[in-house]
Design an enzyme around this catalytic site. Structure first.
Site, PDB file in Angstrom:
ATOM      1  CB  CYS A 112      -0.982  -0.027   1.165  1.00  0.00           C
ATOM      2  SG  CYS A 112      -2.322   1.163   0.981  1.00  0.00           S
ATOM      3  CG  HIS A 220      -4.090  -3.449   3.042  1.00  0.00           C
ATOM      4  ND1 HIS A 220      -3.167  -2.916   3.917  1.00  0.00           N
ATOM      5  CD2 HIS A 220      -4.610  -2.421   2.337  1.00  0.00           C
ATOM      6  CE1 HIS A 220      -3.137  -1.593   3.755  1.00  0.00           C
ATOM      7  NE2 HIS A 220      -4.003  -1.277   2.806  1.00  0.00           N
ATOM      8  CD  GLU A 222      -1.760  -5.764   5.472  1.00  0.00           C
ATOM      9  OE1 GLU A 222      -2.587  -4.859   5.728  1.00  0.00           O
ATOM     10  OE2 GLU A 222      -1.294  -5.957   4.322  1.00  0.00           O
TER      11      GLU A 222
END
Length: 260
Positions: A112, A220, A222
């Site tokens: 990001c 994202h 993660e």
């Protein structure tokens, strides 16, 4: 060989009347569990940080996402209250680490804001408040206190055939969870766009001729790194290259482990 260490970018946060250097738990856990590396948080000290010493101690660099945006003056943009918040201390620290990490050939995963930092560090530009541009999707997170709702998948991307990303996840469309207000306008030197959203916004890039894994994603991974196959493959590839870098630095430890 012990799990290698990875430097992790932090944000400058005001809390309880002072500044803290911190990052969200999900980045740290994804690095530890999905990439199987030891994450080390790096304070935003800018010129006061000895980047050489930091990178001497690690075998990779993870640039995290953030609520803050890259300061516009760094890519020739205009400062605007609508584009805030900014984090100049993070800019100064991440850009210094990036330049040195790429020069050294350290594995790099930029997420990001990290992707945006990578592009600007290579001389590229950004477009801001992309949701206000005709024809663009709204890539922002929904206003909700529920993190699962905020980080839910929103749109599809498709890796370019033959790209590094396609080698990891294939070139069929996959759904991703983008949460951002700025994006790549002009790719920087050596920045290769490997996937885009339906509106043309770059969602994944690599660094041309990089000596190690060097990839940035606008979404994202993660958040779902423990159960989403695409996220798992991305972090696993990063972790594998971190371990390969460590093995090149410490061949005697690798030999001992192979005999064990």
């Amino acid at each position: 060989m012990a799990r290698p260490c990875v430097a992790v970018a932090t944000d400058t946060i005001e809390f309880a009347g002072t500044e803290w250097f911190a990052t969200q738990r999900q980045y740290v856990m994804a690095a530890a569990r999905a990439a199987d590396v030891t994450p080390l948080l790096v304070p935003n000290l800018g010129k006061e940080l000895d980047c050489e010493a930091v990178l001497d101690a690690v075998d990779g660099l993870l640039l995290t996402g953030s609520v803050s945006n890259v300061y516009p003056a760094l890519y020739g943009g205009e400062v605007s209250p609508a584009n805030e918040p900014y984090d100049p201390a993070r800019d100064a620290t991440s850009f210094a680490l990036l330049e040195l990490a790429l020069k050294r050939g350290l594995p790099l995963l930029a997420i990001c804001r990290g992707l945006q930092e990578l592009n600007v560090a290579r001389g590229g530009t950004l477009q801001t408040e992309i949701q206000s541009i005709d024809g663009n999707l709204d890539h922002r997170a929904p206003q909700s206190p529920d993190r699962a709702e905020r980080f839910a998948v929103k749109h599809s991307i498709r890796a370019a055939p033959g790209s590094h990303l396609a080698g990891l996840i294939g070139d069929e469309p996959v759904m991703v969870n983008s949460l951002h207000r700025q994006a790549i306008a002009r790719p920087g030197s050596g920045i290769v766009v490997e996937a885009a959203a339906g509106d043309g916004i770059a969602e994944a890039v690599s660094v041309q001729d990089a000596r190690s894994f060097a990839m940035g994603v606008q979404w994202h991974p993660e958040f779902a790194a423990e159960n989403d196959p695409v996220s798992q493959k991305l972090f696993r590839a990063f972790g594998d290259d971190v371990r390969a870098h460590a093995a090149r630095r410490f061949p005697e430890q690798e030999a001992i482990q192979a005999k064990a």
